[in-house]
Write a protein that holds these residues in place. Structure first.
Motif, short mmCIF file in Angstrom:
data_model
loop_
_atom_site.label_atom_id
_atom_site.label_comp_id
_atom_site.label_asym_id
_atom_site.label_seq_id
_atom_site.Cartn_x
_atom_site.Cartn_y
_atom_site.Cartn_z
N GLN A 104 0.86 -1.18 0.00
CA GLN A 104 0.00 0.00 0.00
C GLN A 104 0.90 1.23 0.00
O GLN A 104 2.09 1.14 0.28
N TYR A 105 0.32 2.34 -0.35
CA TYR A 105 1.07 3.59 -0.39
C TYR A 105 0.80 4.39 0.89
O TYR A 105 -0.24 4.22 1.52
N GLU A 106 1.76 5.28 1.21
CA GLU A 106 1.54 6.24 2.29
C GLU A 106 2.00 7.61 1.79
O GLU A 106 2.85 7.70 0.89
N ASP A 107 1.42 8.67 2.36
CA ASP A 107 1.85 10.00 1.95
C ASP A 107 3.24 10.26 2.52
O ASP A 107 3.54 9.91 3.66
N VAL A 108 4.10 10.86 1.70
CA VAL A 108 5.49 11.07 2.08
C VAL A 108 5.59 12.09 3.22
O VAL A 108 6.43 11.95 4.11
N LYS A 109 4.72 13.10 3.20
CA LYS A 109 4.82 14.21 4.15
C LYS A 109 4.52 13.78 5.59
O LYS A 109 5.31 13.99 6.49
N THR A 110 3.35 13.17 5.83
CA THR A 110 2.95 12.87 7.22
C THR A 110 3.02 11.39 7.56
O THR A 110 2.96 11.02 8.72
N LYS A 111 3.05 10.54 6.53
CA LYS A 111 3.02 9.09 6.71
C LYS A 111 1.80 8.63 7.53
O LYS A 111 1.83 7.59 8.19
N SER A 112 0.72 9.42 7.48
CA SER A 112 -0.48 9.06 8.23
C SER A 112 -1.66 8.69 7.32
O SER A 112 -2.65 8.15 7.80
N LEU A 113 -1.53 8.94 6.02
CA LEU A 113 -2.58 8.59 5.07
C LEU A 113 -2.14 7.41 4.24
O LEU A 113 -0.94 7.13 4.12
N MET A 114 -3.10 6.75 3.64
CA MET A 114 -2.75 5.63 2.77
C MET A 114 -3.58 5.66 1.49
O MET A 114 -4.64 6.29 1.43
N MET A 115 -3.06 5.02 0.49
CA MET A 115 -3.77 4.76 -0.76
C MET A 115 -3.49 3.31 -1.13
O MET A 115 -2.40 2.79 -0.88
N LEU A 116 -4.48 2.69 -1.72
CA LEU A 116 -4.35 1.31 -2.20
C LEU A 116 -3.83 1.33 -3.64
O LEU A 116 -3.97 2.34 -4.33
N PRO A 117 -3.29 0.23 -4.11
CA PRO A 117 -2.89 0.18 -5.52
C PRO A 117 -4.05 0.54 -6.46
O PRO A 117 -3.83 1.22 -7.46
N THR A 118 -5.28 0.13 -6.13
CA THR A 118 -6.42 0.48 -6.98
C THR A 118 -6.74 1.97 -6.94
O THR A 118 -7.35 2.50 -7.87
N ASP A 119 -6.35 2.67 -5.87
CA ASP A 119 -6.51 4.12 -5.84
C ASP A 119 -5.50 4.78 -6.78
O ASP A 119 -5.84 5.68 -7.53
N MET A 120 -4.27 4.33 -6.71
CA MET A 120 -3.20 4.97 -7.48
C MET A 120 -3.38 4.80 -8.99
O MET A 120 -2.95 5.66 -9.76
N VAL A 121 -4.05 3.72 -9.41
CA VAL A 121 -4.26 3.57 -10.86
C VAL A 121 -5.19 4.67 -11.39
O VAL A 121 -5.18 4.95 -12.59
N LEU A 122 -5.94 5.30 -10.51
CA LEU A 122 -6.84 6.37 -10.95
C LEU A 122 -6.08 7.58 -11.45
O LEU A 122 -6.62 8.39 -12.21
N ILE A 123 -4.81 7.73 -11.04
CA ILE A 123 -4.01 8.84 -11.58
C ILE A 123 -2.95 8.35 -12.57
O ILE A 123 -2.36 9.15 -13.28
N LYS A 124 -2.73 7.04 -12.62
CA LYS A 124 -1.78 6.49 -13.59
C LYS A 124 -2.45 6.28 -14.96
O LYS A 124 -1.80 6.38 -15.99
N ASP A 125 -3.73 5.98 -14.94
CA ASP A 125 -4.49 5.72 -16.17
C ASP A 125 -5.06 7.04 -16.69
O ASP A 125 -5.72 7.77 -15.97
N LYS A 126 -4.78 7.36 -17.97
CA LYS A 126 -5.18 8.65 -18.54
C LYS A 126 -6.68 8.88 -18.50
O LYS A 126 -7.15 9.96 -18.16
N SER A 127 -7.46 7.86 -18.84
CA SER A 127 -8.92 8.02 -18.86
C SER A 127 -9.46 8.26 -17.45
O SER A 127 -10.28 9.15 -17.24
N PHE A 128 -8.99 7.48 -16.48
CA PHE A 128 -9.43 7.70 -15.10
C PHE A 128 -8.98 9.07 -14.59
O PHE A 128 -9.73 9.77 -13.92
N LYS A 129 -7.74 9.46 -14.92
CA LYS A 129 -7.16 10.68 -14.34
C LYS A 129 -7.95 11.93 -14.70
O LYS A 129 -8.08 12.84 -13.88
#
Length: 198
Positions: free
Chosen positions: A125-150
């Motif tokens: 899973q991902y965490e925010d670099v700044k606070t390390k208190s938030l998370m994103m799942l791989p399925t969340d991150m594809v929403l900004i990696k995929d052009k149509s979703f983004k």
């Protein structure tokens, strides 16, 4: 038995509608008519999205229910609410700093924060670099990696009203999917929330 006018199935959906509204989200019309069934009628495991997968998987899961890319991104906005728990999903943490208020912050954070893989013994899973208190799942991150979703992530990050309108429309469809209603759409109820102007 005490309230025969409502099924458990309708009660769960009604609770969801009211919870979204009380967490300052949009109004979602509710139509009763779901029938309770025994467990043999339940959807088999494996039909929900696997958080470790990518865009092809999201499109396969939601596509078979009739949802397009824009609707997949709108539904994903529900991740503004709540958090993951290691004892349930294996993942851990909230997606936003305000997990009891529905806003477009999920989309803003996806775009504006820097995200890195979390170093831990749990699933990827991902965490925010700044606070390390938030998370994103791989399925969340594809929403900004995929052009149509983004393009839709960017739209909703800029416009909370657009997110609320599209979220309400698609959640209504999701909540009514496959229900053999005996009443038409005019039987839908819209409830006031405690945030509505008096």
């Amino acid at each position: 038995e005490q309230f025969p006018w409502i099924t458990y199935s309708d009660l769960w959906i009604l609770s969801g509608v009211c919870a979204i509204q009380e967490m300052q989200g949009p109004h979602i019309p509710f139509r009763p008519g779901r029938v309770d069934r025994d467990v043999s009628f339940c959807t088999p495991d494996g039909r929900l999205p696997d958080a470790s997968k990518e865009q092809k998987h999201l499109r396969a899961i939601f596509g078979r229910m009739g949802f397009n890319d824009q609707e997949i991104v709108a539904l994903s906005g529900a991740h503004a609410l709540g958090r993951c728990h290691t004892d349930r999903s294996g993942y851990d943490g909230p997606w936003t700093f305000s997990p009891t208020t529905l806003t477009n912050d999920y989309y803003k954070l996806l775009l504006e924060e820097k995200w890195a893989w979390k170093k831990w013994d749990g699933p990827k899973q991902y965490e925010d670099v700044k606070t390390k208190s938030l998370m994103m799942l791989p399925t969340d991150m594809v929403l900004i990696k995929d052009k149509s979703f983004k393009q839709y992530v960017e739209k909703y990050a800029k416009d909370n009203d657009a997110f609320f309108k599209d979220f309400s429309d698609v959640v209504l469809r999701l909540f009514e999917l496959g229900v053999p209603f005996t009443q038409g759409e005019d039987a839908r109820w819209t409830f006031k929330s405690s945030f509505d102007e008096k």
